[in-house]
Structures are given as C-alpha cells and as structure tokens.
Motif scaffolding. Structure first.
Motif, PDB file in Angstrom:
ATOM      1  N   UNK A 161      73.098 -25.416 -60.687  1.00  0.00           N
ATOM      2  CA  UNK A 161      74.038 -26.525 -59.835  1.00  0.00           C
ATOM      3  C   UNK A 161      75.359 -25.614 -59.488  1.00  0.00           C
ATOM      4  N   UNK A 162      75.869 -25.104 -60.429  1.00  0.00           N
ATOM      5  CA  UNK A 162      77.253 -24.691 -60.110  1.00  0.00           C
ATOM      6  C   UNK A 162      77.076 -23.566 -58.937  1.00  0.00           C
ATOM      7  N   UNK A 163      76.181 -22.776 -58.711  1.00  0.00           N
ATOM      8  CA  UNK A 163      75.893 -21.842 -57.935  1.00  0.00           C
ATOM      9  C   UNK A 163      75.135 -22.282 -56.587  1.00  0.00           C
ATOM     10  N   UNK A 164      74.885 -23.297 -56.459  1.00  0.00           N
ATOM     11  CA  UNK A 164      73.863 -23.733 -55.324  1.00  0.00           C
ATOM     12  C   UNK A 164      74.611 -23.286 -53.845  1.00  0.00           C
ATOM     13  N   UNK A 165      75.829 -23.998 -53.878  1.00  0.00           N
ATOM     14  CA  UNK A 165      76.515 -23.720 -52.248  1.00  0.00           C
ATOM     15  C   UNK A 165      76.639 -22.061 -52.091  1.00  0.00           C
ATOM     16  N   UNK A 166      77.083 -21.438 -53.060  1.00  0.00           N
ATOM     17  CA  UNK A 166      77.481 -20.075 -52.552  1.00  0.00           C
ATOM     18  C   UNK A 166      76.151 -19.354 -52.569  1.00  0.00           C
ATOM     19  N   UNK A 167      74.904 -19.580 -53.310  1.00  0.00           N
ATOM     20  CA  UNK A 167      73.981 -18.830 -53.164  1.00  0.00           C
ATOM     21  C   UNK A 167      73.120 -19.193 -52.033  1.00  0.00           C
ATOM     22  N   UNK A 168      73.252 -20.451 -51.561  1.00  0.00           N
ATOM     23  CA  UNK A 168      72.434 -20.898 -50.104  1.00  0.00           C
ATOM     24  C   UNK A 168      73.251 -20.055 -49.132  1.00  0.00           C
ATOM     25  N   UNK A 169      74.436 -19.971 -49.215  1.00  0.00           N
ATOM     26  CA  UNK A 169      75.241 -19.287 -48.127  1.00  0.00           C
ATOM     27  C   UNK A 169      74.662 -17.910 -48.068  1.00  0.00           C
ATOM     28  N   UNK A 170      74.803 -17.189 -49.220  1.00  0.00           N
ATOM     29  CA  UNK A 170      74.419 -15.642 -49.584  1.00  0.00           C
ATOM     30  C   UNK A 170      72.688 -15.659 -49.111  1.00  0.00           C
ATOM     31  N   UNK A 171      71.821 -16.432 -49.415  1.00  0.00           N
ATOM     32  CA  UNK A 171      70.747 -16.446 -49.130  1.00  0.00           C
ATOM     33  C   UNK A 171      70.454 -16.451 -47.663  1.00  0.00           C
ATOM     34  N   UNK A 172      71.298 -17.440 -47.218  1.00  0.00           N
ATOM     35  CA  UNK A 172      71.033 -17.491 -45.504  1.00  0.00           C
ATOM     36  C   UNK A 172      71.526 -16.378 -44.821  1.00  0.00           C
ATOM     37  N   UNK A 173      72.564 -15.751 -45.212  1.00  0.00           N
ATOM     38  CA  UNK A 173      73.094 -14.512 -44.612  1.00  0.00           C
ATOM     39  C   UNK A 173      72.122 -13.558 -44.824  1.00  0.00           C
ATOM     40  N   UNK A 174      71.548 -13.409 -45.857  1.00  0.00           N
ATOM     41  CA  UNK A 174      70.621 -12.460 -46.183  1.00  0.00           C
ATOM     42  C   UNK A 174      69.267 -12.401 -45.345  1.00  0.00           C
ATOM     43  N   UNK A 175      69.074 -13.600 -45.031  1.00  0.00           N
ATOM     44  CA  UNK A 175      67.927 -13.964 -44.220  1.00  0.00           C
ATOM     45  C   UNK A 175      68.314 -13.495 -42.893  1.00  0.00           C
ATOM     46  N   UNK A 176      69.574 -13.862 -42.428  1.00  0.00           N
ATOM     47  CA  UNK A 176      69.927 -13.541 -41.122  1.00  0.00           C
ATOM     48  C   UNK A 176      69.900 -11.854 -40.779  1.00  0.00           C
ATOM     49  N   UNK A 177      70.475 -11.287 -41.619  1.00  0.00           N
ATOM     50  CA  UNK A 177      70.395  -9.904 -41.630  1.00  0.00           C
ATOM     51  C   UNK A 177      69.023  -9.077 -41.727  1.00  0.00           C
ATOM     52  N   UNK A 178      68.248  -9.682 -42.492  1.00  0.00           N
ATOM     53  CA  UNK A 178      66.886  -9.167 -42.416  1.00  0.00           C
ATOM     54  C   UNK A 178      66.015  -9.367 -41.093  1.00  0.00           C
ATOM     55  N   UNK A 179      66.198 -10.739 -40.645  1.00  0.00           N
ATOM     56  CA  UNK A 179      65.761 -10.990 -39.426  1.00  0.00           C
ATOM     57  C   UNK A 179      66.233 -10.186 -38.292  1.00  0.00           C
ATOM     58  N   UNK A 180      67.320  -9.711 -38.317  1.00  0.00           N
ATOM     59  CA  UNK A 180      67.960  -9.074 -37.366  1.00  0.00           C
ATOM     60  C   UNK A 180      67.344  -7.495 -37.252  1.00  0.00           C
ATOM     61  N   UNK A 181      67.452  -7.168 -38.601  1.00  0.00           N
ATOM     62  CA  UNK A 181      66.667  -5.761 -38.689  1.00  0.00           C
ATOM     63  C   UNK A 181      65.445  -5.769 -38.330  1.00  0.00           C
ATOM     64  N   UNK A 182      64.506  -6.604 -38.672  1.00  0.00           N
ATOM     65  CA  UNK A 182      63.081  -6.743 -38.301  1.00  0.00           C
ATOM     66  C   UNK A 182      62.894  -6.920 -36.723  1.00  0.00           C
ATOM     67  N   UNK A 183      63.864  -7.934 -36.080  1.00  0.00           N
ATOM     68  CA  UNK A 183      63.915  -7.751 -34.885  1.00  0.00           C
ATOM     69  C   UNK A 183      63.954  -6.585 -34.015  1.00  0.00           C
TER      70      UNK A 183
END
Length: 569
Positions: free
Chosen positions: A227-249
C-alpha cells in the motif's frame, strides 16, 4: 604504350557472393533480444572490414587505395578493376598517375566486354605480347594493359606469372558475364528475385504481427504492490513500460528497414545490369548507414538503460523492506531524484560511447584523440572551476539527502518547490509561479520544509473575556477528533499538541498548537484544522478577536461657529 604499374591480388578470381538472410526469432525474449540487437548493431556499424572480405565483390569499392610507399606523390597506391560489379584484378601506380591509369584500363575493358557480348561467337581470344621487355595483354585483338616488374614485386611474383593469372581471370569472368546475359540465366535470376521479394513480404508481415502481439502483451496489468509503495511503483512501472515500448518500437522499425533494404540490395546484385547500382548505393550509403546504426543503437541503449533503472527501483520499492509509514513519502522523493540523476549520467555515458563508436566507424584512430582529450580536459577543468564546484556540491546534496525532487526548500532569499535537481543546478518554483534556477555551488545554507516530516505551527487568538480553560479544552478536542478521522489520520503522524498560552497580543490571548504531519501535508492539515476549530468556537460561543480602529470626524461648520463665538466673547 602506357607507363603505369600493375599488380595482381591472389584473390582476383573469386565469384560474387550473396548476403545470407537472417531468420526471424519468434520467441518473446525482450531483454536479451534487445541487448543482442544493440550489441550487433554497434558491431556492424564499427567493425572494420577484415582481410577475408576482400573476396566479397560488393565490399570492394569501399576500400581506399592501399599505400605501399610513403614518398608523398610518388608513393605507390593500388586499386581494383571491375566487371559487372565483380573484382577482376588489382592495378598499381604512383599516386599522381593512378586515377588516369585506372580510368583507361576500366574503359578499355568496358569496350572489349561490350564488343564481346555483342558478338555471337562464344570464344574469347586473349593474347600476350612482349614490348620493351614488358608483357602486354590484348583481348580479341584490342589492347587492354601493360604489366611491369613493379607489378610483379607488388604481387610477389614475376611479370610472366602475373600475366598468366590475369589471362585466366579474364577468360573465366568474361565468359561468365556473357552467360549471365543469356535469357535462360535472366529468367532464373528473375525467379530468385521474385522469391526474395515474397520472402521480404512474409518476413515483414511476421515482424508486424510480432510487434502487434508484443504491444498487446505489454498492456497487461501491473502486479499488486504494498500500500505504501503503490503510487511510486505504479509510476516507475509505467515509465519502464514506456521505455521498453520505445525500445521495441525502434528495433521493429530497424528490423523492417533491414528486411526491405537488404532484400532490395540482394535483388540488385542478381542481375549484371543492376549490379553496378548495388555497388554505387553501398559506396555512397556506407558511412551514413554506419552513423545511422550507431545513432539508433545509442538511442535504444539509452532508453533500455532507463527501463533497467526503473525496473531496479520499482523492484526495490515493491519489496517493502525500505518502506514504513514514516519513510514512504520521503522514499518516493529520493527515488525520483536518484532515478533522474542516474538517467542523466547514463545518457551522458551512452552519448560519449556513441561519439567514439561513430569516430571508429569513420576509420578515425581515437587513441590520439583520447590522449589529446586528457590534456583538453585539464585545460577545461581549470577554466570551468565553477562547474566542477557545482557538480561536487550537487553530488553531496544528493548523497546526504539535503533535499530531493518535490521538497519545499528555502535558499537565501528564495524558496519554493524543487522541480529540477541535477549535478549542476537546482530549479525551484515559488508561490508566484516563477521558476528560479540556483547553481549548486551557491547553495551554502538550505532550509528543507518537507524532509521526512513536517509540522503545522498554529497560533490561535481568543478574546480576553474568554474562559481560557474552556478554550484550551476545545482546541485540544478538535485536534483529537481530527487525528481519529480516517481521512486525516494517515497524514497526521502524532497527536496534536496544545502547548498552551503562547502570548498576550493586541488581538487577544494567543494559544499555540503543533501538529506533526507527513512531508508537504502541513498546509493542508492546518487549513482543515482551522476550519473545524472555527465551527467549534462558534458553537461554543467563543469569539475570536478582531483588530478594531476608531475614527473621529470633525464637523467644519461647528468648528467655525465655535471659533466665532470665542472671538465675540
């Protein structure tokens, strides 16, 4: 009679080869596949052509004439003679005479081959004669070239041996070139070209389908986190997905470009009439292609490094080992700061590596450049001492956690929300919306208003006629009720403390209250506490004093009458 020098390479009789196709990997191994793609792209871009590739015909025009002697314009250089894009033999001449001799021999060979192709007879007659002790080669009665002892020295043989080698090469390659212009051969090559085009379409379709499936897989849900890490983890996971999506693209785009580019290049090399275009394209596009591969590899490397950083930080936060109710908010700020600074450093490193790889791909020796860069670095460091001070102080600020992104700080006479923090400078946004930039070397004393926890310091005035014990009890009760409220108990770290009567002021008796809160929550908590306290005071009939002013107005008419009466008396 020509006076130029000719030399023959032992690999002159090698036939043209075709580049092999790479099979498309369909398994979803994104991380290792990305690393392999980056490494292979950079290797292809910078790898020098080994000696064995001298036998590959379509790489031959990329090699500059080799130098044998170092005597300025009189040094001996060498180059290749081509027929339908294939290497035949190598010639040599002085640096000043080489271009003219190369052009003459190439033109002679072109005229000879044209006449031979137009002649229905399949036989070709190559004769050698001796003139002034030098072998001279004639093809179907037409002069081609002269061989000298210097050519033999270049090829580590004698003129007669080299003449026999060149004669055999011409006999074989001219016959092969004529056979390639026959209808049967052209039809066969056309079938191969059609099959290659079909393979290109299938591979391109397969890559597109893989890209589409990978994109759908990347849209999956994020795994549950504490619970305490939810917001920061969601943000980091979202950034990670964006970077990986850009790499794959980018990798998919590079794969599509490679499929259509290599396929078209292969088709051009199938026919003798278009093989020259193949050589021309490769000659012109080699340097831009290498630089483009290095640039794309550097960009993909940067984005992939960003994804790894986000992955590492999100895993660290998701573990929950570093999180407590008191540290979760602060940890989010520190993670954002470290993540941003680490990404900046990684980008600088990747750009530096990319520049070095680009220089290597251009054939530039970087060892002297690196040695010179060390001296230049010393000179630059002396001239930019302020930048070094900024970097050192910025590193200490981040290491000692003096403040982080999202903190509220006060430096000298300015203050506000920290929006940007790197090794060189800090940018804060004040209450009026102004973005203030402060070099890190100028930050000597800083007040952090949101480090680990904050405090709402309230001074509440009540009238002198108020029952002070009743007022103190009411102030404490409002604080306890707010501390027990589910909406506010997470933001309030400790039970509000009523310190008592702080002072006797002009407006009344001053009661002081402290409320310890989460970082950056002191203002929000203070506003809600004042609202509740005002309602409670009104219900209890306790008034809060207001500053009053008394204004006395003089009537001018009455004043004049009064003065007149005084004179009359």
């Amino acid at each position: 009679m020509h006076s130029q020098i000719l030399a023959l390479s032992p690999q002159a009789a090698v036939k043209a080869t075709q580049p092999t196709k790479r099979q498309v990997q369909t398994k979803h191994k994104l991380i290792w596949g990305t690393i392999g793609a980056i490494a292979s792209s950079i290797f292809i871009a910078i790898a020098p052509i080994p000696k064995a590739t001298a036998q590959i015909p379509f790489l031959s025009p990329l090699q500059a004439p080799s130098s044998v002697n170092n005597d300025s314009d009189n040094r001996i250089v060498s180059g290749w003679i081509y027929l339908d894009g294939r290497r035949l033999f190598q010639i040599s001449a002085s640096r000043t005479n080489f271009p003219e001799r190369l052009q003459n021999i190439q033109q002679n060979l072109q005229e000879i081959s044209h006449n031979y192709f137009q002649n229905p007879a399949k036989e070709i007659k190559i004769q050698t004669r001796t003139l002034k002790g030098l072998p001279v080669i004639y093809v179907n009665g037409r002069y081609l070239m002269t061989i000298t002892s210097a050519d033999a020295g270049q090829g580590q043989g004698n003129p007669l041996t080299l003449t026999n080698q060149i004669t055999q090469t011409l006999q074989r390659d001219l016959q092969q070139a004529k056979q390639e212009r026959q209808s049967q051969f052209l039809i066969q090559q056309g079938k191969i070209a059609a099959a290659s085009a079909l393979a290109m379409i299938i591979l391109s379709w397969g890559i597109s389908r893989w890209q589409h499936r990978t994109k759908k897989d990347s849209e999956g849900s994020i795994p549950p986190t504490p619970k305490n890490a939810k917001s920061i983890t969601i943000q980091l996971n979202q950034q990670q997905k964006e970077h990986l999506h850009e790499v794959k693209k980018r990798l998919f785009q590079l794969a599509q470009t490679g499929i259509w580019g290599s396929g078209s290049f292969l088709i051009l090399g199938l026919f003798p009439y278009t093989r020259a275009f193949q050589l021309g394209i490769l000659t012109v596009a080699q340097i831009p292609l290498r630089l483009a591969v290095v640039a794309i590899g550097t960009y993909v490397g940067i984005r992939f490094t960003y994804a790894l950083i986000d992955r590492f930080t999100s895993t660290l936060v998701s573990s929950g080992s570093l999180l407590t109710p008191e540290t979760s908010e602060r940890l989010q700020l520190r993670i954002s700061t470290f993540s941003g600074v680490t990404k900046s450093i990684a980008a600088i490193i990747w750009v530096g590596v990319g520049i070095l790889l680009a220089l290597i791909s251009l054939g530039i020796d970087i060892v002297p450049l690196l040695a010179g860069a060390g001296l230049v670095g010393v000179a630059v460091s002396l001239a930019s001492q302020n930048l070094i001070k900024d970097a050192i102080n910025g590193f200490l600020i981040i290491l000692e956690d003096q403040y982080a992104l999202g903190d509220i700080i006060s430096v000298n006479t300015v203050g506000g929300l920290v929006e940007t923090l790197n090794l060189r400078m800090t940018q804060v946004r004040d209450s009026e919306g102004r973005l203030i930039t402060i070099p890190n070397s100028e930050i000597k004393t800083v007040a952090n208003l949101s480090s680990r926890w904050s405090r709402a310091d309230l001074k509440i005035p009540v009238s002198y006629q108020t029952d002070i014990d009743q007022a103190l009890k009411l102030v404490e009760t409002v604080g306890l009720e707010m501390d027990q409220d589910e909406q506010w108990q997470h933001q309030i770290l400790e039970t509000p403390r009523v310190l008592g009567v702080e002072n006797f002021g002009e407006q009344g008796v001053i009661i002081r209250v402290w409320i310890k809160t989460q970082p950056l929550k002191q203002w929000e908590v203070a506003r809600e506490y004042r609202r509740r306290l005002k309602i409670a005071l009104d219900q209890a009939g306790i008034s809060m004093p207001a500053l009053q002013q008394a204004i006395y107005l003089n009537n001018d008419a009455q004043l004049l009458n009064f003065q007149a009466n005084e004179r009359a008396n």
